[in-house]
Design a protein around this motif. Structure first.
Motif, short mmCIF file in Angstrom:
data_model
loop_
_atom_site.label_atom_id
_atom_site.label_comp_id
_atom_site.label_asym_id
_atom_site.label_seq_id
_atom_site.Cartn_x
_atom_site.Cartn_y
_atom_site.Cartn_z
N ALA A 89 0.82 -1.22 0.00
CA ALA A 89 0.00 0.00 0.00
C ALA A 89 0.85 1.27 0.00
CB ALA A 89 -0.94 -0.01 1.20
N LYS A 90 1.97 1.25 0.73
CA LYS A 90 2.84 2.42 0.83
C LYS A 90 3.86 2.48 -0.31
CE LYS A 90 2.62 3.10 5.82
NZ LYS A 90 3.40 3.30 7.03
N ALA A 91 4.03 1.37 -1.04
CA ALA A 91 5.06 1.28 -2.08
C ALA A 91 6.42 1.65 -1.52
CB ALA A 91 4.70 2.15 -3.29
N ASP A 92 6.71 1.10 -0.33
CA ASP A 92 7.95 1.43 0.35
C ASP A 92 8.45 0.22 1.12
OD1 ASP A 92 10.00 3.14 1.07
OD2 ASP A 92 8.92 4.01 2.77
N THR A 93 9.77 0.11 1.22
CA THR A 93 10.39 -0.98 1.98
C THR A 93 10.11 -0.78 3.46
OG1 THR A 93 12.15 -1.25 0.35
CG2 THR A 93 12.60 -2.05 2.58
N LEU A 94 9.72 -1.87 4.11
CA LEU A 94 9.48 -1.84 5.55
C LEU A 94 10.45 -2.78 6.25
CD1 LEU A 94 5.59 -1.94 5.88
CD2 LEU A 94 7.10 0.04 5.99
N ILE A 95 11.12 -2.27 7.26
CA ILE A 95 12.00 -3.06 8.12
C ILE A 95 11.32 -3.12 9.48
CG2 ILE A 95 14.24 -3.20 9.26
CD1 ILE A 95 15.36 -1.53 6.88
N VAL A 96 11.05 -4.34 9.95
CA VAL A 96 10.35 -4.52 11.22
C VAL A 96 11.27 -5.30 12.17
CG1 VAL A 96 8.29 -5.43 12.34
CG2 VAL A 96 8.14 -4.52 10.01
N PRO A 97 11.88 -4.61 13.14
CA PRO A 97 12.81 -5.27 14.06
C PRO A 97 12.16 -6.32 14.96
CG PRO A 97 13.02 -2.87 14.19
CD PRO A 97 11.81 -3.17 13.36
N ASP A 98 10.87 -6.09 15.29
CA ASP A 98 10.14 -7.02 16.17
C ASP A 98 8.70 -7.09 15.66
OD1 ASP A 98 8.76 -8.39 18.14
OD2 ASP A 98 9.60 -7.21 19.81
N VAL A 99 8.37 -8.19 15.02
CA VAL A 99 7.04 -8.30 14.41
C VAL A 99 5.92 -8.27 15.44
CG1 VAL A 99 7.87 -9.50 12.36
CG2 VAL A 99 7.10 -10.84 14.33
N ASP A 100 6.21 -8.61 16.69
CA ASP A 100 5.18 -8.63 17.72
C ASP A 100 4.66 -7.23 18.05
OD1 ASP A 100 5.21 -11.39 17.91
OD2 ASP A 100 6.68 -11.40 19.55
N VAL A 101 5.41 -6.20 17.72
CA VAL A 101 4.95 -4.84 18.00
C VAL A 101 4.46 -4.12 16.74
CG1 VAL A 101 6.39 -4.61 20.05
CG2 VAL A 101 7.27 -3.82 17.84
N PHE A 102 4.43 -4.82 15.59
CA PHE A 102 3.92 -4.21 14.37
C PHE A 102 2.40 -4.33 14.38
CE2 PHE A 102 2.62 -3.98 9.95
CZ PHE A 102 3.41 -2.95 9.46
N PRO A 103 1.68 -3.20 14.30
CA PRO A 103 0.22 -3.24 14.34
C PRO A 103 -0.35 -4.07 13.18
CG PRO A 103 1.02 -0.99 14.55
CD PRO A 103 2.20 -1.84 14.19
N GLY A 104 -1.14 -5.07 13.52
CA GLY A 104 -1.79 -5.89 12.50
C GLY A 104 -0.89 -6.93 11.87
N HIS A 105 0.25 -7.23 12.48
CA HIS A 105 1.13 -8.25 11.92
C HIS A 105 0.38 -9.56 11.72
CE1 HIS A 105 4.09 -11.61 12.36
NE2 HIS A 105 4.61 -10.93 11.35
N ILE A 106 0.58 -10.18 10.57
CA ILE A 106 -0.03 -11.47 10.27
C ILE A 106 1.00 -12.54 10.58
CG2 ILE A 106 -1.03 -12.94 8.48
CD1 ILE A 106 -1.75 -10.28 7.00
N ALA A 107 0.72 -13.38 11.55
CA ALA A 107 1.68 -14.39 11.98
C ALA A 107 1.47 -15.68 11.20
CB ALA A 107 1.55 -14.64 13.47
N CYS A 108 2.12 -15.79 10.05
CA CYS A 108 2.07 -17.06 9.31
C CYS A 108 2.79 -18.13 10.10
CB CYS A 108 2.70 -16.89 7.93
SG CYS A 108 1.81 -15.76 6.85
N SER A 109 3.82 -17.72 10.86
CA SER A 109 4.53 -18.63 11.76
C SER A 109 4.88 -17.88 13.03
CB SER A 109 5.82 -19.15 11.12
OG SER A 109 6.59 -19.85 12.08
#
Length: 157
Positions: A89-109
């Motif tokens: 949606a943002k057309a931008d690279t996202l670096i997420v150091p901790d996925v547990d604090v990313f709002p709406g993270h989808i946990a495939c694993s």
């Protein structure tokens, strides 16, 4: 490029510098998109031993799973959802150091701890047609070095 990669031990940046010319030669010699996505995901996984490396392609209002290396994954992701959908949606690279604090993270694993997602953009149309998604089992695995080199690879696809 032959079927073998030649990557010396070294820093993350040294590994990227050794890998990228090999990937460029591999991609330049092949015009099949799926073959290229498959080989890029395999080469990145073989070089860096990430938890999950793969591609999602835009189909309508969803990202649909493409070639990947790693355990089974989410098959479809809606635009704006999770890290992949947000990068799209943002057309931008996202670096997420901790996925547990990313709002709406989808946990495939539940084993995934950090993530980087790089959009694949058609330059002539400035349109995102897919994303490269890489997950690590460790926190803080990705940084600007990864972003710079992965964005270069994605610009070739």
């Amino acid at each position: 490029m032959a079927e073998d990669l030649y990557i010396d031990k070294g820093s993350k940046e040294e590994k990227y510098r050794a890998l990228l010319p090999q990937l460029k030669n591999l991609i330049d010699g092949e015009d099949d998109l799926i073959a290229n996505l498959a080989n890029v995901s395999a080469a990145l996984n073989e070089t860096f031993h990430f938890f999950w490396v793969g591609f999602y392609r835009v189909q309508g209002e969803e990202l649909v799973l493409g070639p990947f290396q790693g355990p089974i994954a989410c098959t479809r992701i809606r635009r704006g959802r999770g890290v992949c959908g947000t990068a799209w949606a943002k057309a931008d690279t996202l670096i997420v150091p901790d996925v547990d604090v990313f709002p709406g993270h989808i946990a495939c694993s539940s084993l995934s701890r950090s993530e980087i997602v790089v959009p694949l953009i058609r330059k002539d149309e400035n349109e995102v047609w897919g994303v490269l998604d890489i997950d690590s089992e460790n926190l803080n695995s990705f940084d600007e070095i990864d972003a710079r080199f992965l964005e270069e690879v994605c610009s070739w696809l």
